[in-house]
Design a protein around this motif. Sequence first.
Motif, mmCIF file in Angstrom:
data_model
loop_
_atom_site.group_PDB
_atom_site.id
_atom_site.type_symbol
_atom_site.label_atom_id
_atom_site.label_comp_id
_atom_site.label_asym_id
_atom_site.label_seq_id
_atom_site.Cartn_x
_atom_site.Cartn_y
_atom_site.Cartn_z
ATOM 1 N N ARG A 124 0.994 -1.076 0.056
ATOM 2 C CA ARG A 124 -0.049 -0.014 0.077
ATOM 3 C C ARG A 124 0.826 1.208 0.070
ATOM 4 O O ARG A 124 1.766 1.459 0.985
ATOM 5 C CB ARG A 124 -0.967 0.145 1.265
ATOM 6 C CG ARG A 124 -1.811 -1.176 1.370
ATOM 7 C CD ARG A 124 -2.929 -1.001 2.525
ATOM 8 N NE ARG A 124 -3.761 -1.870 2.400
ATOM 9 C CZ ARG A 124 -4.726 -2.146 3.338
ATOM 10 N NH1 ARG A 124 -4.763 -1.458 4.336
ATOM 11 N NH2 ARG A 124 -5.640 -3.111 3.310
ATOM 12 N N ILE A 125 0.932 2.234 -0.967
ATOM 13 C CA ILE A 125 1.490 3.226 -1.214
ATOM 14 C C ILE A 125 0.632 4.357 -1.128
ATOM 15 O O ILE A 125 -0.632 4.609 -1.839
ATOM 16 C CB ILE A 125 2.555 3.075 -2.391
ATOM 17 C CG1 ILE A 125 1.712 3.235 -3.448
ATOM 18 C CG2 ILE A 125 3.462 2.294 -2.235
ATOM 19 C CD1 ILE A 125 2.522 3.519 -4.952
ATOM 20 N N LYS A 126 0.962 5.858 -0.737
ATOM 21 C CA LYS A 126 0.037 7.036 -0.649
ATOM 22 C C LYS A 126 0.348 7.663 -1.856
ATOM 23 O O LYS A 126 -0.511 8.320 -2.283
ATOM 24 C CB LYS A 126 0.445 7.686 0.284
ATOM 25 C CG LYS A 126 0.007 7.437 1.847
ATOM 26 C CD LYS A 126 0.325 8.211 3.029
ATOM 27 C CE LYS A 126 0.024 7.627 4.309
ATOM 28 N NZ LYS A 126 0.405 8.523 5.651
ATOM 29 N N LYS A 127 1.377 7.363 -2.548
ATOM 30 C CA LYS A 127 1.566 7.983 -4.002
ATOM 31 C C LYS A 127 0.765 7.595 -5.047
ATOM 32 O O LYS A 127 -0.261 6.678 -4.919
ATOM 33 C CB LYS A 127 3.049 7.837 -4.302
ATOM 34 C CG LYS A 127 3.888 8.276 -3.425
ATOM 35 C CD LYS A 127 5.662 8.125 -3.695
ATOM 36 C CE LYS A 127 6.519 8.912 -2.892
ATOM 37 N NZ LYS A 127 7.973 8.421 -3.090
ATOM 38 N N ASP A 128 0.964 7.988 -6.520
ATOM 39 C CA ASP A 128 0.331 7.497 -7.483
ATOM 40 C C ASP A 128 0.402 5.828 -7.583
ATOM 41 O O ASP A 128 1.654 5.614 -7.746
ATOM 42 C CB ASP A 128 0.849 8.262 -8.784
ATOM 43 C CG ASP A 128 0.116 7.989 -9.787
ATOM 44 O OD1 ASP A 128 -0.635 6.913 -10.003
ATOM 45 O OD2 ASP A 128 0.256 8.726 -10.849
ATOM 46 N N PRO A 129 -0.446 5.054 -7.548
ATOM 47 C CA PRO A 129 -0.422 3.677 -7.606
ATOM 48 C C PRO A 129 0.370 3.321 -8.890
ATOM 49 O O PRO A 129 0.900 2.117 -9.106
ATOM 50 C CB PRO A 129 -1.805 3.180 -7.612
ATOM 51 C CG PRO A 129 -2.714 4.296 -8.294
ATOM 52 C CD PRO A 129 -1.975 5.534 -7.533
ATOM 53 N N ARG A 130 0.292 4.029 -9.859
ATOM 54 C CA ARG A 130 1.024 3.823 -11.397
ATOM 55 C C ARG A 130 2.714 3.569 -11.063
ATOM 56 O O ARG A 130 3.415 2.827 -11.576
ATOM 57 C CB ARG A 130 0.757 4.746 -12.255
ATOM 58 C CG ARG A 130 -0.749 4.548 -12.789
ATOM 59 C CD ARG A 130 -0.840 5.859 -14.064
ATOM 60 N NE ARG A 130 -0.938 7.119 -13.361
ATOM 61 C CZ ARG A 130 -0.757 8.238 -14.072
ATOM 62 N NH1 ARG A 130 -1.153 8.101 -15.412
ATOM 63 N NH2 ARG A 130 -0.831 9.499 -13.266
ATOM 64 N N GLU A 131 3.008 4.178 -9.866
ATOM 65 C CA GLU A 131 4.448 4.072 -9.418
ATOM 66 C C GLU A 131 4.615 2.608 -9.148
ATOM 67 O O GLU A 131 5.680 2.081 -9.447
ATOM 68 C CB GLU A 131 4.751 5.032 -8.679
ATOM 69 C CG GLU A 131 4.802 6.448 -8.908
ATOM 70 C CD GLU A 131 5.855 6.708 -10.029
ATOM 71 O OE1 GLU A 131 6.874 6.253 -10.002
ATOM 72 O OE2 GLU A 131 5.349 7.629 -10.870
ATOM 73 N N LYS A 132 3.831 2.173 -8.056
ATOM 74 C CA LYS A 132 4.125 0.643 -7.686
ATOM 75 C C LYS A 132 3.930 -0.213 -9.068
ATOM 76 O O LYS A 132 4.399 -0.989 -9.081
ATOM 77 C CB LYS A 132 2.716 0.416 -6.777
ATOM 78 C CG LYS A 132 2.735 -0.924 -6.344
ATOM 79 C CD LYS A 132 1.743 -0.967 -5.372
ATOM 80 C CE LYS A 132 0.282 -0.890 -5.671
ATOM 81 N NZ LYS A 132 -0.838 -1.132 -4.529
ATOM 82 N N TYR A 133 2.835 0.051 -10.041
ATOM 83 C CA TYR A 133 2.585 -0.987 -11.021
ATOM 84 C C TYR A 133 3.927 -1.037 -11.964
ATOM 85 O O TYR A 133 4.372 -1.905 -12.293
ATOM 86 C CB TYR A 133 1.520 -0.434 -12.013
ATOM 87 C CG TYR A 133 0.141 -0.194 -11.232
ATOM 88 C CD1 TYR A 133 -0.146 -0.948 -10.036
ATOM 89 C CD2 TYR A 133 -0.916 0.758 -11.600
ATOM 90 C CE1 TYR A 133 -1.404 -1.141 -9.595
ATOM 91 C CE2 TYR A 133 -1.916 0.732 -10.952
ATOM 92 C CZ TYR A 133 -2.289 0.093 -9.795
ATOM 93 O OH TYR A 133 -3.471 -0.167 -9.251
ATOM 94 N N SER A 134 4.686 0.215 -12.097
ATOM 95 C CA SER A 134 5.835 0.222 -12.825
ATOM 96 C C SER A 134 6.887 -0.463 -12.267
ATOM 97 O O SER A 134 7.337 -1.311 -12.876
ATOM 98 C CB SER A 134 6.289 1.756 -13.008
ATOM 99 O OG SER A 134 5.365 2.670 -13.583
ATOM 100 N N VAL A 135 7.098 -0.423 -10.943
ATOM 101 C CA VAL A 135 8.297 -0.994 -10.431
ATOM 102 C C VAL A 135 7.898 -2.640 -10.245
ATOM 103 O O VAL A 135 8.905 -3.438 -10.615
ATOM 104 C CB VAL A 135 8.378 -0.547 -8.830
ATOM 105 C CG1 VAL A 135 9.462 -1.616 -8.314
ATOM 106 C CG2 VAL A 135 8.738 0.710 -8.795
#
Length: 200
Positions: A124-135
């Motif tokens: 779970r991240i507070k930033k844009d979830p697209r950053e998580k998807y990218s990683v």
Amino acid sequence: YYQLFIISLFLSTALISDFILKDELGLRKEFHDEVEKIATELFQKTSIEMFMLILHTTNGENITKIAKEELAKHSDQSLILAFTEVEKKVDIVATSSVLKLFDKEQVLSPFPWKGTILPILGERIKKDPREKYSVALFNGFADIAEQIANSKKVVLESAVGNANKFVLNIVRAIFYFIITLALGYMVFKKFFKKGENNEK
């Protein structure tokens, strides 16, 4: 309006990729560039085509079915890493000859010490979830590419490398250690309060 049209056209064409079949989430250009770099080098050295399919939703359809239909359009030396945001599904489909070259079960494992996609998607991240998807997607894509390269006995210069993997594993370990501590504290607090109530 003409200038805005030219700018938007440039931005849209800048993200056209050979190996990213669709990106309905609008992930960063840097992500596209790195994926293209790995896939291009792998294809040049092994003739194996690695693709990525990134969807917002499958509208009720099975992600594996969609990926297999897309796979059928390519050569018998192909692979597709597919992801859908709404359904939160990930799958890897490949022709039988390519499937033998990497450990699909390991790549898609939910365990942080083993899997290279799902553990990151689960954070779970507070930033844009697209950053998580990218990683997560890049990590899995690179893992598959390196496994295939190893099976073919070639070296990828664009590989993520052990150093980056080590750092990633450290980050994972810290994250799950914090989660374990939090859960342990909650369990302790619950039973401690229960013990106090029994004494009363």
